[in-house]
Design an enzyme around this catalytic site. Sequence first.
Site, PDB file in Angstrom:
ATOM      1  N   LYS A  38      -1.748 -11.893  -9.428  1.00 17.93           N
ATOM      2  CA  LYS A  38      -0.456 -12.395  -8.934  1.00 17.93           C
ATOM      3  C   LYS A  38      -0.307 -12.122  -7.446  1.00 17.93           C
ATOM      4  CE  LYS A  38       3.421  -9.780  -9.378  1.00 17.93           C
ATOM      5  NZ  LYS A  38       4.154  -9.635  -8.105  1.00 17.93           N
ATOM      6  N   ASN A  39      -0.593 -10.896  -7.048  1.00 21.65           N
ATOM      7  CA  ASN A  39      -0.322 -10.520  -5.654  1.00 21.65           C
ATOM      8  C   ASN A  39      -1.289 -11.136  -4.647  1.00 21.65           C
ATOM      9  OD1 ASN A  39       1.862  -9.132  -6.519  1.00 21.65           O
ATOM     10  ND2 ASN A  39       1.041  -7.076  -6.111  1.00 21.65           N
ATOM     11  N   ASP A  50       1.528   0.430  -7.881  1.00 14.22           N
ATOM     12  CA  ASP A  50       1.713  -0.501  -8.993  1.00 14.22           C
ATOM     13  C   ASP A  50       1.078  -0.014 -10.306  1.00 14.22           C
ATOM     14  OD1 ASP A  50       3.207  -2.151  -7.426  1.00 14.22           O
ATOM     15  OD2 ASP A  50       1.694  -3.721  -7.196  1.00 14.22           O
ATOM     16  N   CYS A  84      16.110  -4.477  -4.237  1.00 13.92           N
ATOM     17  CA  CYS A  84      15.493  -4.678  -5.535  1.00 13.92           C
ATOM     18  C   CYS A  84      15.465  -3.347  -6.259  1.00 13.92           C
ATOM     19  CB  CYS A  84      14.099  -5.266  -5.408  1.00 13.92           C
ATOM     20  SG  CYS A  84      12.887  -4.080  -4.892  1.00 13.92           S
ATOM     21  N   ARG A 139       7.043 -11.775 -15.242  1.00 11.05           N
ATOM     22  CA  ARG A 139       6.865 -12.080 -13.819  1.00 11.05           C
ATOM     23  C   ARG A 139       5.423 -11.820 -13.397  1.00 11.05           C
ATOM     24  NH1 ARG A 139       9.679  -8.547 -10.271  1.00 11.05           N
ATOM     25  NH2 ARG A 139       8.179  -9.572  -8.950  1.00 11.05           N
ATOM     26  N   ARG A 166      13.390  -1.884   0.249  1.00  6.69           N
ATOM     27  CA  ARG A 166      12.333  -2.829   0.649  1.00  6.69           C
ATOM     28  C   ARG A 166      12.755  -3.737   1.802  1.00  6.69           C
ATOM     29  NH1 ARG A 166       9.281  -4.892  -4.739  1.00  6.69           N
ATOM     30  NH2 ARG A 166       7.506  -5.171  -3.409  1.00  6.69           N
TER      31      ARG A 166
HETATM   32  C1  UD1 Z   1       3.363  -5.461  -2.141  1.00  8.13           C
HETATM   33  C2  UD1 Z   1       3.135  -5.856  -3.580  1.00  8.13           C
HETATM   34  C3  UD1 Z   1       3.730  -4.824  -4.527  1.00  8.13           C
HETATM   35  C4  UD1 Z   1       3.214  -3.450  -4.189  1.00  8.13           C
HETATM   36  C5  UD1 Z   1       3.375  -3.134  -2.713  1.00  8.13           C
HETATM   37  C6  UD1 Z   1       2.714  -1.838  -2.301  1.00  8.13           C
HETATM   38  C7  UD1 Z   1       3.079  -8.270  -3.489  1.00  8.13           C
HETATM   39  C8  UD1 Z   1       3.748  -9.543  -3.820  1.00  8.13           C
HETATM   40  N1  UD1 Z   1       3.736  -7.157  -3.812  1.00  8.13           N
HETATM   41  O1  UD1 Z   1       4.774  -5.433  -1.934  1.00  8.13           O
HETATM   42  O2  UD1 Z   1       3.384  -5.183  -5.854  1.00  8.13           O
HETATM   43  O3  UD1 Z   1       3.920  -2.490  -4.943  1.00  8.13           O
HETATM   44  O4  UD1 Z   1       2.794  -4.174  -1.904  1.00  8.13           O
HETATM   45  O5  UD1 Z   1       1.360  -1.848  -2.624  1.00  8.13           O
HETATM   46  O6  UD1 Z   1       1.965  -8.244  -3.018  1.00  8.13           O
HETATM   47  N2  UD1 Z   1       8.436  -1.677   4.420  1.00  8.13           N
HETATM   48  C9  UD1 Z   1       9.303  -1.545   5.479  1.00  8.13           C
HETATM   49  N3  UD1 Z   1       9.558  -2.642   6.261  1.00  8.13           N
HETATM   50  C10 UD1 Z   1       8.961  -3.842   6.024  1.00  8.13           C
HETATM   51  C11 UD1 Z   1       8.062  -3.966   4.956  1.00  8.13           C
HETATM   52  C12 UD1 Z   1       7.818  -2.868   4.160  1.00  8.13           C
HETATM   53  O7  UD1 Z   1       9.855  -0.475   5.713  1.00  8.13           O
HETATM   54  O8  UD1 Z   1       9.232  -4.785   6.777  1.00  8.13           O
HETATM   55  C13 UD1 Z   1       8.162  -0.519   3.549  1.00  8.13           C
HETATM   56  C14 UD1 Z   1       8.592  -0.751   2.090  1.00  8.13           C
HETATM   57  O9  UD1 Z   1       9.960  -0.478   1.897  1.00  8.13           O
HETATM   58  C15 UD1 Z   1       7.700   0.217   1.361  1.00  8.13           C
HETATM   59  C16 UD1 Z   1       6.408   0.179   2.199  1.00  8.13           C
HETATM   60  O10 UD1 Z   1       6.768  -0.339   3.464  1.00  8.13           O
HETATM   61  O11 UD1 Z   1       8.238   1.510   1.409  1.00  8.13           O
HETATM   62  C17 UD1 Z   1       5.296  -0.668   1.625  1.00  8.13           C
HETATM   63  O12 UD1 Z   1       5.820  -1.945   1.292  1.00  8.13           O
HETATM   64  P1  UD1 Z   1       4.920  -3.261   1.334  1.00  8.13           P
HETATM   65  O13 UD1 Z   1       3.483  -2.857   1.394  1.00  8.13           O
HETATM   66  O14 UD1 Z   1       5.428  -4.151   2.387  1.00  8.13           O
HETATM   67  O15 UD1 Z   1       5.215  -3.887  -0.088  1.00  8.13           O
HETATM   68  P2  UD1 Z   1       5.356  -5.416  -0.457  1.00  8.13           P
HETATM   69  O16 UD1 Z   1       4.486  -6.249   0.417  1.00  8.13           O
HETATM   70  O17 UD1 Z   1       6.800  -5.757  -0.556  1.00  8.13           O
END
Ligand code: UD1
Length: 417
Positions: free
Chosen positions: A22-23, A304, A116, A397, A121
């Site tokens: 999925k990711n 995850d 969420c 999902r 996030r």
């Molecule tokens: C992706 C995955 C999710 C997984 C996560 C971490 C997808 C669709 N989802 O989520 O399943 O759990 O990676 O491996 O691929 N953060 C910020 N600012 C930002 C972006 C992120 O502070 O602009 C923080 C987040 O709150 C979190 C950390 O960075 O604490 C990591 O998040 P991120 O790697 O961005 O997760 P996702 O891409 O949302």
Amino acid sequence: MDKMLVSGGATLNGTVATSGAKNAALPILFSTLLAEGEHVFRNVPQLKDIESTAALLESLGCETRRDGDTFRVKVNKLQSIEAHYDLVRKMRASILCLGPILTKYGEAVVSMPGGCAIGTRPIDLHLEGMKALGAEITLKEGYVHAGAKRLKGGTILFETCTVGGTENVMMAATLAQGKTILENAAKEPEIVDLAEYLNKMGAKITGHGTSIITIEGVDKLTPAEHTIMADRIEAGTLLIAGAITKGEVTVEKCVPQHLEALVLKMREAGFKIEQGKNSLTVFKANTWEAVDVTTAPHPLFPTDLQAQFMALMTVAHGTSVISETIFENRFMHVQELIRLGADITPKTRVAVVRGRPDGLTAAPVMATDLRASASLVLAGLVAKGDTTVGRIYHLDRGYENLESKLQGLGAKIKRVE
Ligand code: UD1
């Protein structure tokens, strides 16, 4: 609303195949917005999140078609550059359309995803990245408005390792003028899969899979074909399903190198695990030891798989300390596992799990997010009696046919109204 009824006590044995990730599929489907024409993907899992992505692509003017595990996206000149709140709120990953639309059309309007279940996030790092490439960003009435005649390459140091942020900015940089360097980039295998597809379309990306990714901007990309990588989180969940039920399960069509951190921890707990070229086998163990786990960016232990591993630890010998470093609120499954008889003390980002090798007892429980629902199903497999897991739309999902895959291994599990 559907629930999952899990009758605990069956030992899982046999072979099961992993679906597409999925990711990896989500960012790759959004990357199609970079190139008009028909894109063809194989090994695309049938999931709610893929349907949500298709709905968003269609709202922008694309056509999508599924035929088995083949998924086609025909990208026409976009009718709209706006990703509406109704579509984005269903799936946070929708923010990944920002980079492609902005870089290709010079303008994008994307709803902010909102909070969420597993934490706030934010998307600040996505937006900082776009700004570093020259975009003007304004936030109005819950929407991100981004504009730039043509993005210009730049150097971006991500303050936090972000998977989505790395993907979004990497996609934006493909059509920017000049060279972009992403430092402290995320190294997850899904980023590699996305970069490989972008390169098939004509992008010039190097360094993906390391913490420094370099992108030489090009003027145009053209559609290509791609097979989506195997879902390492699904594979890990199925391996734990074999382990927790004291069975022998081979998970096929996976990439063992993507699951090294999990395998290391399972071996430390006492499981014998054999690695094939594209498979992993967990052998029967009657007891296992508690081990500590800390989640961290790839290649370390994935957040995850934290909830699923916790389920395994609830029936281990001894006490395990599970630390969550990625998300601030990712212990929603703890209270539900406690309802099944688990002995867990949750703190802010740490949970102390005192294993109960004699097992858990069934109860009605509620899924709170995607991976939490998988952990409740795993716990239900060993809880004495019938466990019902509510709100399994979370499971739908991200897991393709989980119940039939588990049934194939001998689990007593079915979907009920
Ligand atoms: C992706 C995955 C999710 C997984 C996560 C971490 C997808 C669709 N989802 O989520 O399943 O759990 O990676 O491996 O691929 N953060 C910020 N600012 C930002 C972006 C992120 O502070 O602009 C923080 C987040 O709150 C979190 C950390 O960075 O604490 C990591 O998040 P991120 O790697 O961005 O997760 P996702 O891409 O949302």
